[in-house]
Design a protein around this motif. Structure first.
Motif, PDB file in Angstrom:
ATOM      1  N   LYS A 282       0.836  -1.207   0.000  1.00 34.53           N
ATOM      2  CA  LYS A 282       0.000   0.000   0.000  1.00 34.53           C
ATOM      3  C   LYS A 282       0.871   1.258   0.000  1.00 34.53           C
ATOM      4  CE  LYS A 282      -2.488  -0.848   3.586  1.00 34.53           C
ATOM      5  NZ  LYS A 282      -3.511  -0.740   4.662  1.00 34.53           N
ATOM      6  N   GLU A 283       0.455   2.238  -0.762  1.00 35.58           N
ATOM      7  CA  GLU A 283       1.227   3.462  -0.885  1.00 35.58           C
ATOM      8  C   GLU A 283       0.984   4.439   0.259  1.00 35.58           C
ATOM      9  OE1 GLU A 283       0.415   5.195  -4.639  1.00 35.58           O
ATOM     10  OE2 GLU A 283       1.378   3.591  -5.809  1.00 35.58           O
ATOM     11  N   GLU A 284       0.055   4.119   1.151  1.00 36.08           N
ATOM     12  CA  GLU A 284      -0.192   5.034   2.263  1.00 36.08           C
ATOM     13  C   GLU A 284       0.972   5.042   3.251  1.00 36.08           C
ATOM     14  OE1 GLU A 284      -2.613   2.394   5.506  1.00 36.08           O
ATOM     15  OE2 GLU A 284      -3.768   3.470   4.016  1.00 36.08           O
ATOM     16  N   ASN A 285       1.858   4.044   3.193  1.00 38.85           N
ATOM     17  CA  ASN A 285       3.071   4.075   4.001  1.00 38.85           C
ATOM     18  C   ASN A 285       4.058   5.078   3.413  1.00 38.85           C
ATOM     19  OD1 ASN A 285       2.710   1.643   5.946  1.00 38.85           O
ATOM     20  ND2 ASN A 285       2.167   0.822   3.939  1.00 38.85           N
ATOM     21  N   ASP A 286       4.883   5.650   4.296  1.00 39.70           N
ATOM     22  CA  ASP A 286       5.895   6.586   3.790  1.00 39.70           C
ATOM     23  C   ASP A 286       6.909   5.862   2.908  1.00 39.70           C
ATOM     24  OD1 ASP A 286       4.619   8.514   5.275  1.00 39.70           O
ATOM     25  OD2 ASP A 286       5.940   8.304   7.011  1.00 39.70           O
TER      26      ASP A 286
ATOM     27  N   ARG B  60       9.922 -17.667   1.709  1.00 39.97           N
ATOM     28  CA  ARG B  60       9.654 -16.562   2.637  1.00 39.97           C
ATOM     29  C   ARG B  60       9.813 -15.217   1.945  1.00 39.97           C
ATOM     30  NH1 ARG B  60      13.874 -16.205   7.404  1.00 39.97           N
ATOM     31  NH2 ARG B  60      15.115 -15.168   5.794  1.00 39.97           N
ATOM     32  N   ALA B  61       8.980 -14.263   2.351  1.00 40.84           N
ATOM     33  CA  ALA B  61       9.082 -12.877   1.884  1.00 40.84           C
ATOM     34  C   ALA B  61       9.144 -11.958   3.101  1.00 40.84           C
ATOM     35  CB  ALA B  61       7.893 -12.513   1.008  1.00 40.84           C
ATOM     36  N   ILE B  62       9.995 -10.918   3.021  1.00 42.57           N
ATOM     37  CA  ILE B  62      10.115  -9.930   4.098  1.00 42.57           C
ATOM     38  C   ILE B  62       9.907  -8.548   3.495  1.00 42.57           C
ATOM     39  CG2 ILE B  62      11.596  -8.917   5.862  1.00 42.57           C
ATOM     40  CD1 ILE B  62      13.066 -11.566   6.055  1.00 42.57           C
ATOM     41  N   VAL B  63       9.021  -7.764   4.111  1.00 38.85           N
ATOM     42  CA  VAL B  63       8.710  -6.413   3.635  1.00 38.85           C
ATOM     43  C   VAL B  63       8.841  -5.454   4.814  1.00 38.85           C
ATOM     44  CG1 VAL B  63       6.986  -4.927   2.556  1.00 38.85           C
ATOM     45  CG2 VAL B  63       7.117  -7.349   1.919  1.00 38.85           C
ATOM     46  N   PHE B  64       9.511  -4.313   4.594  1.00 36.52           N
ATOM     47  CA  PHE B  64       9.645  -3.286   5.618  1.00 36.52           C
ATOM     48  C   PHE B  64       8.703  -2.121   5.304  1.00 36.52           C
ATOM     49  CE2 PHE B  64      13.709  -5.395   6.465  1.00 36.52           C
ATOM     50  CZ  PHE B  64      13.720  -5.378   7.847  1.00 36.52           C
ATOM     51  N   HIS B  65       8.039  -1.608   6.342  1.00 39.36           N
ATOM     52  CA  HIS B  65       7.173  -0.440   6.225  1.00 39.36           C
ATOM     53  C   HIS B  65       7.704   0.659   7.135  1.00 39.36           C
ATOM     54  CE1 HIS B  65       3.301  -2.736   4.831  1.00 39.36           C
ATOM     55  NE2 HIS B  65       4.246  -2.702   3.919  1.00 39.36           N
ATOM     56  N   GLU B  66       7.614   1.902   6.670  1.00 44.39           N
ATOM     57  CA  GLU B  66       7.929   3.070   7.493  1.00 44.39           C
ATOM     58  C   GLU B  66       6.775   4.044   7.374  1.00 44.39           C
ATOM     59  OE1 GLU B  66      11.786   4.799   6.847  1.00 44.39           O
ATOM     60  OE2 GLU B  66      12.627   2.870   6.227  1.00 44.39           O
ATOM     61  N   LYS B  67       6.262   4.465   8.534  1.00 45.99           N
ATOM     62  CA  LYS B  67       5.106   5.351   8.545  1.00 45.99           C
ATOM     63  C   LYS B  67       5.103   6.148   9.828  1.00 45.99           C
ATOM     64  CE  LYS B  67       0.051   5.219   8.129  1.00 45.99           C
ATOM     65  NZ  LYS B  67      -1.130   4.333   7.995  1.00 45.99           N
ATOM     66  N   GLU B  68       4.977   7.486   9.693  1.00 47.66           N
ATOM     67  CA  GLU B  68       4.897   8.394  10.838  1.00 47.66           C
ATOM     68  C   GLU B  68       6.063   8.194  11.797  1.00 47.66           C
ATOM     69  OE1 GLU B  68       1.124   7.904  12.616  1.00 47.66           O
ATOM     70  OE2 GLU B  68       0.000   8.597  10.869  1.00 47.66           O
ATOM     71  N   GLY B  69       7.253   8.008  11.243  1.00 45.20           N
ATOM     72  CA  GLY B  69       8.445   7.897  12.067  1.00 45.20           C
ATOM     73  C   GLY B  69       8.650   6.554  12.726  1.00 45.20           C
TER      74      GLY B  69
ATOM     75  N   LYS C 151      -9.074   3.125  11.418  1.00 45.32           N
ATOM     76  CA  LYS C 151      -8.899   2.650  10.048  1.00 45.32           C
ATOM     77  C   LYS C 151      -7.818   1.579   9.986  1.00 45.32           C
ATOM     78  CE  LYS C 151      -8.837   4.477   5.355  1.00 45.32           C
ATOM     79  NZ  LYS C 151      -8.809   5.702   4.527  1.00 45.32           N
ATOM     80  N   THR C 152      -6.747   1.785  10.708  1.00 39.68           N
ATOM     81  CA  THR C 152      -5.671   0.787  10.740  1.00 39.68           C
ATOM     82  C   THR C 152      -6.162  -0.522  11.338  1.00 39.68           C
ATOM     83  OG1 THR C 152      -4.006   2.532  10.937  1.00 39.68           O
ATOM     84  CG2 THR C 152      -3.353   0.315  11.577  1.00 39.68           C
ATOM     85  N   HIS C 153      -6.940  -0.445  12.416  1.00 38.52           N
ATOM     86  CA  HIS C 153      -7.455  -1.657  13.046  1.00 38.52           C
ATOM     87  C   HIS C 153      -8.302  -2.468  12.067  1.00 38.52           C
ATOM     88  CE1 HIS C 153      -7.177   0.442  17.240  1.00 38.52           C
ATOM     89  NE2 HIS C 153      -6.000   0.050  16.787  1.00 38.52           N
TER      90      HIS C 153
END
Length: 478
Positions: free
Chosen positions: A20-24, A95-104, A181-183
């Motif tokens: 999702k593009e909503e992550n930074d 296995r796949a690993i994905v990192f997300h960064e959002k709001e610090g 919304k996240t929940h």
């Protein structure tokens, strides 16, 4: 580090959720054991292999969430993922690993294929939740992170499982719409059936219900209603395809009433918790007061002993100023004895004032100490009254919500009256009708002697009437 994992299908939906593009920032850190070089293709590949088995939840999805202000290096994420992999028996699986960064904040997702291609069997995932909790506790201890209560008991995120302190904290801080919304989005992403979605929502403090337009809605403990399709950012058609017909769910009013009833019972538990805490504080105050009084009495007794010893010593010193014998007589004659006497009186009065001031100082110190603990106790008492009043307001609100949205009782339908007339009875003689009426009205008790005489009299009268009729004979025809 909070670890949340679940078995699931729906690889395409999961891939879209992770990208999702909503992550930074989103970065696919690793794709291991797949021929495809993109996330969606890798999950399609896992799905294709699973078609050779009867396994429908062919993926295991894990989210890794470190504490809010912790800067966790990539190596620590990889180490945690390896530890989870060994704990769950997923070693060597694609296995796949994905990192997300959002709001610090930075967190990671790891997804494994459960299907062992050589054996065409799925890895058994028994007690995965408990195993993840064990690993999460180990990570918190190793890194020195403060362990949250929800890590010990995941269901504590449900307000029905809050302690009094957690409920007050939730009320003070309110709810951020972004968290809602996240929940709902997380619950949607990690579930592939209606039952799984209901469970995921309940873990986050929501109930799934049937909306007014026969759609799906989520209801929180405050009675607020959220459209699943809107807050999960999916189309209504996708919601219906995954969750099916909502007719078997309770209505919004029923769900609100259920929330009110559940929280009313919980508020009673909170009141008992508050009363127990108040009683514990009262006992602690009594112990502290008794200890203070004992210590103060000991200090005053020690002061009295010291003052008395000093008074004796000073009195002896003043008395020694008078010379005995002829010298004393000479002092009397020349007035020295009187002067010493006046000096001793002045010093004794000054010593008495000094001792009184020292006693007062100790008393004032003791009063201040007592006022301090009384003030603390009074503050606790006022806080108890305020919290108890607030809980009373909450209970009244929950009771009103439960009663307001309580479904009306279902009454049994009245039986329609038949339009058919009853069949007509054959005509009966008046004497017969009279006898039937007398049988229905007459009491069922045994006849008395008076009744028997009356019946005998009536029988004789009827016999006389018949006799007179026979005496007249038949009429003569003209």
């Amino acid at each position: 580090m909070i670890l949340i994992g679940n078995q699931r299908g729906g690889g395409r939906d999961l891939a879209l959720h992770l990208l999702k593009e909503e992550n930074d920032h989103v970065r696919v850190h690793e794709l291991r054991g797949f021929i495809a070089d993109d996330l969606e293709g890798a999950f399609k590949e896992a799905y294709a292999i699973s078609r050779g088995t009867r396994c429908k939840q062919f993926l295991f999805s894990l989210s890794l969430n470190p504490p809010k202000h912790a800067d966790v290096p990539t190596e620590d994420f990889e180490s945690a993922i390896e530890r989870v992999e060994q704990k769950l028996g997923l070693t060597g699986q694609p296995r796949a690993i994905v990192f997300h960064e959002k709001e610090g904040r930075r967190h990671a997702h790891a997804v494994w294929s459960r299907i062992k291609a050589e054996e065409m069997k799925a890895v058994q995932m028994s007690y995965s939740g408990e195993k993840l909790l064990d690993v999460s506790r180990e990570l918190h201890r190793e890194h020195g992170w403060k362990m949250p209560r929800g890590l010990v008991e995941r269901s504590e995120r449900d307000p029905r499982n809050f302690t009094l302190e957690e409920w007050q904290h939730a009320k003070r801080n309110g709810v951020d719409p972004r968290d809602i919304k996240t929940h709902i989005q997380d619950a949607w992403a990690m579930s592939d059936s209606k039952a799984a979605f209901i469970h995921a929502l309940e873990e986050r403090g929501y109930r799934l219900a049937r909306g007014d337009k026969r759609g799906y809605v989520a209801i929180d403990y405050r009675g607020e209603v959220y459209s699943v399709s809107k807050y999960a950012s999916v189309k209504t058609k996708e919601v219906r395809e995954r969750l099916g017909d909502p007719s078997d769910l309770s209505s919004v009013d029923y769900a609100k009433a259920a929330w009110g009833s559940d929280l009313l019972r919980k508020a009673q538990d909170w009141q008992r918790e508050l009363d127990q805490r108040r009683e514990a504080e009262r006992k602690a105050f009594a112990v502290k007061r008794a200890e203070l009084v004992t210590r103060q009495r000991a200090e005053r007794a020690a002061q009295d002993t010291a003052l008395k010893a000093r008074q004796i010593a000073e009195a002896r010193e003043r008395q020694e100023r008078f010379r005995p014998g002829l010298k004393g007589l000479w002092d009397r004659l020349r007035g020295e004895h009187g002067r010493i006497k006046q000096q001793n009186l002045r010093e004794a009065a000054a010593a008495g004032m000094r001792d009184k001031a020292e006693r007062d100082k100790l008393v004032f110190d003791h009063l201040k100490q007592r006022r301090d603990i009384v003030k603390s106790h009074a503050q606790e008492r006022e806080r108890y009254k305020a919290e108890s009043k607030e809980l009373t307001t909450d209970r009244e609100a929950f009771a009103a919500a439960a009663q307001e949205h309580k479904p009306a009782p279902k009454h049994a339908p009245e039986r329609p009256k038949s339009s058919r007339a009853p069949p007509s009875a054959p005509a009966r003689a008046p004497d017969t009708l009279r006898e039937e009426f007398s049988q229905q009205v007459a009491p069922k008790s045994e006849p008395t002697e008076r009744d028997q005489r009356r019946e005998a009299f009536k029988a004789r009268r009827r016999e006389d009437v018949r006799e007179r009729g026979r005496d007249k004979g038949p009429s003569i025809e003209r």
